[in-house]
Enzyme design. Structure first.
Site, PDB file in Angstrom:
ATOM      1  N   LYS A 211     -14.012   1.166  -3.750  1.00 16.64           N
ATOM      2  CA  LYS A 211     -14.944   1.375  -2.636  1.00 16.64           C
ATOM      3  C   LYS A 211     -16.116   2.248  -3.072  1.00 16.64           C
ATOM      4  CE  LYS A 211     -12.030   2.940   0.492  1.00 16.64           C
ATOM      5  NZ  LYS A 211     -11.482   3.361   1.801  1.00 16.64           N
TER       6      LYS A 211
ATOM      7  N   HIS B 284       6.133 -27.179   3.054  1.00 15.38           N
ATOM      8  CA  HIS B 284       5.274 -28.228   2.503  1.00 15.38           C
ATOM      9  C   HIS B 284       4.181 -27.648   1.616  1.00 15.38           C
ATOM     10  CE1 HIS B 284       7.149 -31.226   5.163  1.00 15.38           C
ATOM     11  NE2 HIS B 284       7.226 -30.215   6.022  1.00 15.38           N
TER      12      HIS B 284
ATOM     13  N   GLU C  75       0.833  -1.198   0.000  1.00 14.14           N
ATOM     14  CA  GLU C  75       0.000   0.000   0.000  1.00 14.14           C
ATOM     15  C   GLU C  75       0.872   1.255   0.000  1.00 14.14           C
ATOM     16  OE1 GLU C  75      -4.210   0.177   1.777  1.00 14.14           O
ATOM     17  OE2 GLU C  75      -2.985   1.214   3.278  1.00 14.14           O
TER      18      GLU C  75
END
Length: 502
Positions: A471, A362, A331
């Protein structure tokens, strides 16, 4: 030459066929010379793919871009957030280093807010409340969540803190289903109190608690908190526009941290960060870990062409650190124009990702060992772990050392399927122990490393306009999802809306 970039490209070309084992063989004191100790933090850059000559060129790059002056301007309260015309004073939340009137005023204001915060905690301590639900998102959530999870084993607080960030109602339901409303308090954290996710989750919490009696707010907009949730002024803690969300855990945004780990532990966290601040501001470039870490990131991105960067936390208590750093770094540095509005002339932030060891061995380590991409990484571990399972800690650190070595050095084989090409550079970071002081210093180091990179690239690390458009569009589309008649221009969105509405 172009502010030192051309010289560095020549060094990158010179080192292209040189392996990390070659560098270790050529510089026999490299393991010690490329190591730094800063308080409880140990850093080793010996497995990065540069030599002392290239490293000096990197420091010249920092001098050409006046990184030292940039630190001084930030600490003194100059408006280094140029796109929003704001000072950047998260460092003043944890200490007063510059002595300027702006920084002193910020430090004094922050100290007064902490006094109020501790008084609120004392009041809750005297109540029957046992659990706290903290509602926020992004910087209002990731920092506190990381610190609470990391320091839970040495907590001095008596409250269990539960975090809710996602607007998905399942997250809130899962949390509330295990709590008793009569023994629960809530904290709503939002700078503007206009964040959709926080408002929606806050309304659920308000209704579940039966009102605002045990509801607290952390915000720069107390009027909106009062209007939306009837939160009385004495239960509102202020924050300021000179503290960005991803740099705010040191402020009243750290209220849930102090509740979870205790006021003394919170002060130790601040002290650890302040100690690193003093180091970052005063230590010369050539010895400064924050500068070296930031320059190393620039080297790997711009001169080795690495498009991703991994963070491997070899301590389960730091499992949330990669996600926290993902926001802090991406950001801050995910910008395509410079501070003056002109396009950047080189790549900026790579994709940051990672996980916790040994689980990651893994999952995605196969791709690191034998895939086609070079992935620089930070490996973070602890020297001492004061728990009951010492054998496990030895095994954890053995795996930490083994993975770093194999990723860097590789191994040849007559069987092509068993060749490990190596060549993955890494930085090793060890905490003497996972204490509040060490964690505070570690987070501060990453903050300052990010700032160094932003100065080199000429971008603003303290705005985030890229998060806004989506947004705003979501707010516009919400009525359409509820069946209202809304004009939607995008044909794909129109088609999917019909399906979502059934």
């Amino acid at each position: 030459m172009h502010n030192g970039f051309d010289a560095l490209q020549l060094h990158a070309n010179r080192l292209r066929g040189v392996t990390i084992p070659d560098l270790l063989a050529a510089e026999l004191k490299r393991p010690e010379q490329y190591a730094r100790q800063v308080g409880p933090l140990y850093f080793n850059f010996a497995r990065q793919k540069y030599d002392c000559v290239a490293l000096e060129a990197l420091f010249a790059l920092a001098r050409n871009h006046n990184v030292t002056g940039a630190f001084q301007r930030m600490f003194c309260g100059e408006q280094v957030n140029v796109t929003e015309g704001r000072a950047v004073l998260h460092t003043a939340l944890r200490g007063d280093l510059s002595g300027t009137s702006v920084a002193v005023a910020a430090y004094t204001a922050a100290a007064k807010v902490r006094e109020r915060m501790y008084a609120l905690i004392a009041g809750l301590d005297a109540s029957e409340v046992t659990d706290i639900v903290s509602v926020g998102i992004g910087g209002s959530d990731l920092g506190p969540r990381l610190v609470v999870d990391a320091l839970r084993p040495i907590s001095q607080g008596r409250f269990r803190v539960h975090f809710v960030s996602n607007v998905d109602g399942a997250a809130m339901r899962r949390t509330l289903d295990m709590l008793d409303p009569s023994r629960t308090a809530g904290i709503l954290i939002s700078k503007t109190f206009g964040t959709q996710e926080t408002l929606l989750n806050g309304r659920i919490l308000y209704d579940w608690l039966g009102g605002s009696e045990r509801l607290y707010a952390v915000t720069a907009n107390p009027e909106r908190a009062a209007n939306a949730f009837d939160i009385v002024p004495t239960q509102v803690l202020p924050i300021w526009d000179w503290v960005g969300g991803r740099y705010s855990l040191w402020s009243a945004v750290g209220f849930p941290i102090a509740l979870a780990i205790g006021s003394q532990r919170f002060e130790e966290l601040l002290a650890g960060a302040a100690e690193f601040d003093a180091y970052a501001l005063r230590v010369p470039l050539e010895e400064n870990v924050a500068v070296l870490h930031g320059l190393t990131a620039v080297w790997n991105r711009n001169f080795l062409g690495c498009a991703t960067y991994a963070v491997m936390a070899y301590d389960q208590r730091l499992a949330l650190l990669p996600t926290y750093l993902q926001q802090l770094v991406m950001e801050s540095l995910g910008k395509r124009v410079k501070c003056d509005g002109t396009p950047v002339d080189r790549d900026t932030v790579p994709v940051w990702w990672g996980g916790v060891g040994t689980d990651v061995q893994h999952s995605f380590f196969q791709a690191l060992h034998q895939g086609t991409n070079i992935v620089p990484a930070d490996f973070i571990g602890t020297i001492r772990n004061d728990d009951l399972y010492t054998e496990n800690h030895f095994a954890l650190n053995a795996n930490l050392l083994a993975q770093i070595e194999v990723l860097a050095n590789g191994q040849l084989s007559d069987n092509p399927h068993r060749v490990y090409p190596g060549g993955n550079p890494s930085t090793l970071i060890l905490l003497d122990a996972l204490t509040p002081q060490a964690l505070g210093g570690l987070i501060a180091m990453y903050e300052h490393s990010v700032y160094v990179q932003s100065v080199i690239w000429g971008i603003n690390a303290f705005d985030q306009f890229g998060v806004e458009l989506g947004k705003h569009l979501a707010v516009q589309l919400l009525p359409a999802l509820k069946g209202e008649s809304v004009e939607v221009a995008d044909p794909v969105t129109r088609a999917v809306l019909l399906r979502l509405r059934g």
